[in-house]
Write a protein that holds these residues in place. Structure first.
Motif, short mmCIF file in Angstrom:
data_model
loop_
_atom_site.label_atom_id
_atom_site.label_comp_id
_atom_site.label_asym_id
_atom_site.label_seq_id
_atom_site.Cartn_x
_atom_site.Cartn_y
_atom_site.Cartn_z
N THR A 125 32.22 -9.44 -46.62
CA THR A 125 33.63 -9.51 -46.23
C THR A 125 34.53 -9.11 -47.40
OG1 THR A 125 33.09 -11.20 -44.63
CG2 THR A 125 35.40 -11.08 -45.31
N SER A 169 29.48 -12.19 -39.18
CA SER A 169 30.50 -11.48 -39.98
C SER A 169 30.60 -10.02 -39.55
CB SER A 169 30.16 -11.51 -41.47
OG SER A 169 29.99 -12.81 -41.93
N LEU A 173 34.09 -8.48 -38.51
CA LEU A 173 34.62 -7.36 -39.30
C LEU A 173 34.78 -6.12 -38.41
CD1 LEU A 173 32.52 -7.81 -42.58
CD2 LEU A 173 34.99 -8.16 -42.35
#
Ligand code: NAD
Length: 264
Positions: A125, A169, A173
């Motif tokens: 991230t 994630s 994202l």
């Protein structure tokens, strides 16, 4: 087909040696004309990564420990001044203390839990945020995960929990960055004997089990992961984001392998 990555510039993070998955990826990208920069973690790896970068025609070799936000900023500042833009990012980074990659998951310590999550999950991230600023024309981000995110495997322990968070994630994202045409995907690779994998207790048994039970009856190579990465990092996959793509000889689809009728 040649030249799939012609004119594209990207950052490869996670080469430790020529057995690294990131090396297999860089090799496939280089063969298709990509221009690449490389990072290394710690001076000992500097000496190893520099000749590997040279092998792929690059002298852009930068230090980066992903636990250090200033080091990450420095890398992207260099890329901004040298290239002004970025087309792809390979995140092939994971770490957990070896002592906790054996025995029971329940014995994980808070310190190693946080360290594992920071290096193996949050770094994606943190890097995606920095890459976004250089991906004005869109881009492709790729990370590496493992089946231990979904199912329990002996000794994988906190790394399995980290990979589950990493896969989540990827989806968050991909949703955040999709409107800017930045794609985010993961390859779930079958077990491969690399430096990081050697930290997992009983890796040899894991490799044997996979080889015997996967539909293709073999373990995958870093070249096979590299070729699939080429697809995900090139425009061939322009309609694909948020995916976990298996490169595992098909192991993940098997509930139970068919046994010969006359087996003892
Ligand atoms: P590897 O040891 O070659 O690469 C791991 C890399 O992570 C190394 O280059 C190391 O320097 C880097 N790294 C660790 N801590 C770091 C930090 N604080 N800052 C920056 N870099 C750091 O091993 P690999 O197997 O090629 O691992 C690459 C990725 O593939 C990892 O995320 C791993 O979990 C994943 N993966 C590996 C396998 C396998 O069986 N080998 C299977 C599926 C997924």
């Amino acid at each position: 087909m040649a030249g799939l990555m012609e004119g594209k510039r990207g950052l490869i993070m996670g080469v430790a040696n020529n057995r690294s998955i990131a090396y297999g990826i860089a090799k496939a990208l280089h063969a298709q004309g990509a221009e690449m920069a490389f990072t290394y973690q710690g001076e000992a790896l500097h000496r190893r990564v520099e000749p590997i970068a040279a092998e792929f025609g690059s002298d852009l070799v930068l230090p980066c420990d992903v636990t250090d936000p200033d080091a990450m900023d420095a890398v992207f500042n260099v890329l901004k001044s040298k290239w002004g833009k970025l087309d792809f990012l390979v995140h092939a980074i994971g770490f957990s203390n070896k002592e906790e990659l054996e025995g029971r998951y329940v014995d994980t310590t808070p310190g190693n839990f946080a360290l594992t999550m920071n290096i193996s999950v949050f770094s994606l991230t943190a890097l995606a945020k920095r890459a976004e600023a250089l991906m004005d024309d869109g881009g492709s981000i790729l990370t590496l995960t493992y089946y231990g995110a979904e199912k329990v495997l002996p000794n994988y322990n906190v790394m399995g929990v980290a990979k589950a968070a990493l896969e989540a994630s990827v989806r968050y994202l991909a949703s955040d960055l999709g409107p800017q045409k930045i794609r985010v995907n993961a390859i779930s690779a079958g077990p491969i004997k690399t430096l990081a994998a050697s930290g997992i207790s009983d890796l040899r048994e894991m490799l044997k089990w996979n080889e015997e039970n996967a539909p293709l009856r073999k373990n995958v190579t870093i070249d096979e992961v590299g070729n699939s990465a080429l697809y995900l990092l090139s425009d061939l996959s322009s309609g694909v984001t948020g995916e976990i793509h298996y490169v595992d000889s098909g192991y993940n689809i098997i509930g139970m392998k068919a046994m010969p009728k006359d087996a003892p």
